[in-house]
Design a protein around this motif. Structure first.
Motif, PDB file in Angstrom:
ATOM      1  N   THR A  36       0.807  -1.221   0.000  1.00 41.75           N
ATOM      2  CA  THR A  36       0.000   0.000   0.000  1.00 41.75           C
ATOM      3  C   THR A  36       0.836   1.266   0.000  1.00 41.75           C
ATOM      4  OG1 THR A  36      -0.142   0.073   2.401  1.00 41.75           O
ATOM      5  CG2 THR A  36      -1.880  -1.119   1.242  1.00 41.75           C
ATOM      6  N   CYS A  37       2.076   1.187   0.400  1.00 42.75           N
ATOM      7  CA  CYS A  37       2.927   2.378   0.512  1.00 42.75           C
ATOM      8  C   CYS A  37       4.234   2.124  -0.218  1.00 42.75           C
ATOM      9  CB  CYS A  37       3.206   2.702   1.972  1.00 42.75           C
ATOM     10  SG  CYS A  37       1.735   2.937   2.947  1.00 42.75           S
ATOM     11  N   ILE A  38       4.159   1.906  -1.500  1.00 44.08           N
ATOM     12  CA  ILE A  38       5.329   1.462  -2.248  1.00 44.08           C
ATOM     13  C   ILE A  38       6.182   2.592  -2.797  1.00 44.08           C
ATOM     14  CG2 ILE A  38       4.292  -0.741  -2.859  1.00 44.08           C
ATOM     15  CD1 ILE A  38       3.614   0.465  -5.596  1.00 44.08           C
ATOM     16  N   LEU A  39       5.912   3.830  -2.371  1.00 47.99           N
ATOM     17  CA  LEU A  39       6.637   4.973  -2.914  1.00 47.99           C
ATOM     18  C   LEU A  39       7.807   5.403  -2.045  1.00 47.99           C
ATOM     19  CD1 LEU A  39       3.555   7.011  -4.115  1.00 47.99           C
ATOM     20  CD2 LEU A  39       5.029   5.500  -5.457  1.00 47.99           C
ATOM     21  N   GLY A  40       8.088   4.645  -1.003  1.00 47.67           N
ATOM     22  CA  GLY A  40       9.206   4.977  -0.129  1.00 47.67           C
ATOM     23  C   GLY A  40       8.776   5.877   1.011  1.00 47.67           C
ATOM     24  N   HIS A  41       9.663   6.019   1.961  1.00 50.86           N
ATOM     25  CA  HIS A  41       9.380   6.805   3.161  1.00 50.86           C
ATOM     26  C   HIS A  41      10.101   8.142   3.089  1.00 50.86           C
ATOM     27  CE1 HIS A  41       7.678   3.197   4.995  1.00 50.86           C
ATOM     28  NE2 HIS A  41       8.705   2.549   4.461  1.00 50.86           N
ATOM     29  N   ASN A  42       9.453   9.182   3.611  1.00 50.93           N
ATOM     30  CA  ASN A  42      10.049  10.500   3.754  1.00 50.93           C
ATOM     31  C   ASN A  42      10.543  11.054   2.410  1.00 50.93           C
ATOM     32  OD1 ASN A  42      10.807  12.784   5.164  1.00 50.93           O
ATOM     33  ND2 ASN A  42      12.786  11.953   5.769  1.00 50.93           N
ATOM     34  N   ASN A  43       9.708  10.906   1.386  1.00 49.48           N
ATOM     35  CA  ASN A  43      10.038  11.374   0.048  1.00 49.48           C
ATOM     36  C   ASN A  43       9.565  12.820  -0.101  1.00 49.48           C
ATOM     37  OD1 ASN A  43       9.223  11.981  -2.814  1.00 49.48           O
ATOM     38  ND2 ASN A  43      10.255  10.038  -3.153  1.00 49.48           N
ATOM     39  N   ALA A  44      10.495  13.741  -0.312  1.00 52.37           N
ATOM     40  CA  ALA A  44      10.171  15.170  -0.346  1.00 52.37           C
ATOM     41  C   ALA A  44       9.166  15.509  -1.449  1.00 52.37           C
ATOM     42  CB  ALA A  44      11.447  15.993  -0.523  1.00 52.37           C
ATOM     43  N   GLU A  45       9.329  14.939  -2.629  1.00 56.25           N
ATOM     44  CA  GLU A  45       8.423  15.235  -3.742  1.00 56.25           C
ATOM     45  C   GLU A  45       7.013  14.721  -3.441  1.00 56.25           C
ATOM     46  OE1 GLU A  45       8.118  14.372  -8.538  1.00 56.25           O
ATOM     47  OE2 GLU A  45      10.055  14.170  -7.541  1.00 56.25           O
ATOM     48  N   LEU A  46       6.918  13.501  -2.906  1.00 53.69           N
ATOM     49  CA  LEU A  46       5.614  12.943  -2.541  1.00 53.69           C
ATOM     50  C   LEU A  46       4.981  13.753  -1.414  1.00 53.69           C
ATOM     51  CD1 LEU A  46       3.435  10.762  -2.754  1.00 53.69           C
ATOM     52  CD2 LEU A  46       4.811   9.377  -1.177  1.00 53.69           C
ATOM     53  N   SER A  47       5.772  14.129  -0.408  1.00 51.75           N
ATOM     54  CA  SER A  47       5.254  14.934   0.706  1.00 51.75           C
ATOM     55  C   SER A  47       4.697  16.264   0.210  1.00 51.75           C
ATOM     56  CB  SER A  47       6.343  15.184   1.744  1.00 51.75           C
ATOM     57  OG  SER A  47       6.722  13.980   2.357  1.00 51.75           O
ATOM     58  N   LYS A  48       5.392  16.893  -0.735  1.00 52.77           N
ATOM     59  CA  LYS A  48       4.909  18.163  -1.281  1.00 52.77           C
ATOM     60  C   LYS A  48       3.607  17.962  -2.049  1.00 52.77           C
ATOM     61  CE  LYS A  48       6.027  22.063  -4.312  1.00 52.77           C
ATOM     62  NZ  LYS A  48       4.623  22.318  -4.478  1.00 52.77           N
ATOM     63  N   ALA A  49       3.536  16.909  -2.870  1.00 49.74           N
ATOM     64  CA  ALA A  49       2.322  16.654  -3.641  1.00 49.74           C
ATOM     65  C   ALA A  49       1.137  16.387  -2.716  1.00 49.74           C
ATOM     66  CB  ALA A  49       2.540  15.480  -4.592  1.00 49.74           C
ATOM     67  N   VAL A  50       1.349  15.599  -1.675  1.00 50.34           N
ATOM     68  CA  VAL A  50       0.273  15.296  -0.719  1.00 50.34           C
ATOM     69  C   VAL A  50      -0.132  16.567   0.026  1.00 50.34           C
ATOM     70  CG1 VAL A  50      -0.291  14.035   1.397  1.00 50.34           C
ATOM     71  CG2 VAL A  50       0.850  12.858  -0.481  1.00 50.34           C
ATOM     72  N   THR A  51       0.843  17.362   0.453  1.00 47.14           N
ATOM     73  CA  THR A  51       0.554  18.617   1.157  1.00 47.14           C
ATOM     74  C   THR A  51      -0.221  19.572   0.260  1.00 47.14           C
ATOM     75  OG1 THR A  51       2.510  18.369   2.539  1.00 47.14           O
ATOM     76  CG2 THR A  51       1.577  20.577   2.372  1.00 47.14           C
ATOM     77  N   ASP A  52       0.206  19.721  -0.994  1.00 46.84           N
ATOM     78  CA  ASP A  52      -0.507  20.595  -1.929  1.00 46.84           C
ATOM     79  C   ASP A  52      -1.950  20.126  -2.100  1.00 46.84           C
ATOM     80  OD1 ASP A  52       1.815  22.034  -2.256  1.00 46.84           O
ATOM     81  OD2 ASP A  52       2.264  21.232  -4.261  1.00 46.84           O
ATOM     82  N   GLN A  53      -2.136  18.816  -2.237  1.00 48.97           N
ATOM     83  CA  GLN A  53      -3.494  18.291  -2.429  1.00 48.97           C
ATOM     84  C   GLN A  53      -4.340  18.498  -1.188  1.00 48.97           C
ATOM     85  OE1 GLN A  53      -5.068  17.021  -5.245  1.00 48.97           O
ATOM     86  NE2 GLN A  53      -6.817  17.298  -3.895  1.00 48.97           N
ATOM     87  N   ILE A  54      -3.799  18.188  -0.016  1.00 48.53           N
ATOM     88  CA  ILE A  54      -4.590  18.305   1.209  1.00 48.53           C
ATOM     89  C   ILE A  54      -4.893  19.761   1.545  1.00 48.53           C
ATOM     90  CG2 ILE A  54      -2.889  18.392   3.078  1.00 48.53           C
ATOM     91  CD1 ILE A  54      -4.569  15.896   4.179  1.00 48.53           C
ATOM     92  N   ASN A  55      -4.052  20.680   1.073  1.00 48.04           N
ATOM     93  CA  ASN A  55      -4.343  22.103   1.251  1.00 48.04           C
ATOM     94  C   ASN A  55      -5.452  22.570   0.311  1.00 48.04           C
ATOM     95  OD1 ASN A  55      -2.556  22.630   3.345  1.00 48.04           O
ATOM     96  ND2 ASN A  55      -0.864  23.054   1.959  1.00 48.04           N
ATOM     97  N   SER A  56      -5.732  21.779  -0.716  1.00 48.84           N
ATOM     98  CA  SER A  56      -6.792  22.111  -1.664  1.00 48.84           C
ATOM     99  C   SER A  56      -8.083  21.365  -1.296  1.00 48.84           C
ATOM    100  CB  SER A  56      -6.351  21.726  -3.077  1.00 48.84           C
ATOM    101  OG  SER A  56      -7.412  21.841  -3.974  1.00 48.84           O
ATOM    102  N   VAL A  57      -8.066  20.064  -1.425  1.00 46.06           N
ATOM    103  CA  VAL A  57      -9.213  19.210  -1.103  1.00 46.06           C
ATOM    104  C   VAL A  57      -8.671  17.915  -0.523  1.00 46.06           C
ATOM    105  CG1 VAL A  57     -11.152  17.912  -2.067  1.00 46.06           C
ATOM    106  CG2 VAL A  57     -10.623  20.158  -2.976  1.00 46.06           C
TER     107      VAL A  57
END
Length: 136
Positions: A36-57
């Motif tokens: 379920t979490c195959i993108l690695g841990h503590n990935n800066a690019e993924l963290s930014k994408a998730v943060t951007d999305q959660i700040n929107s919807v």
């Protein structure tokens, strides 16, 4: 009785595919949250994408039109042999949908007793249909 026994291991952090336990010992994460979490841990690019999305919807039901979901669906169709995309919340839901689609496909062709083929020692989710497809 436990369904899955836990290991005597406390994970405190992760970086890429490396996990670190409470004693500072490092491990390669070959389990990745059971697929379920195959993108690695503590990935800066993924963290930014998730943060951007959660700040929107954060989450919107697919009862409504969601532009980013439509964009992804279009990309999937353009880059595959399929003409539609179906989004769901879990692998179990995806397997439920696949089983229903297979049964409907069979029914539309006059097959009254379809067979779903699954792998031995497999896990397909915790729904009734997904559990019935589990091969042990």
């Amino acid at each position: 009785e436990y369904i899955h026994r836990r290991y005597n291991l406390t994970i405190e952090k992760g970086e890429g595919c490396t996990l670190t336990d409470s004693n500072g010992k490092e491990y390669l994460d070959f389990v990745a949250g059971i697929s379920t979490c195959i993108l690695g841990h503590n990935n800066a690019e993924l963290s930014k994408a998730v943060t951007d999305q959660i700040n929107s919807v954060h989450h919107v039901s697919n009862l409504y039109y969601i532009p980013s979901q439509a964009k992804l669906a279009a990309w999937l169709v353009e880059n595959s042999c399929m003409d539609k995309a179906f989004f769901c919340n879990s692998g179990a839901e995806a397997n439920e949908a696949a089983i229903k689609c297979a049964r409907r496909h069979a029914s539309n062709r006059g097959i009254t007793d379809p067979v779903i083929i699954t792998a031995k020692q497999s896990f397909h989710g915790r729904t009734l249909a997904a559990l019935s497809a589990t091969g042990q």
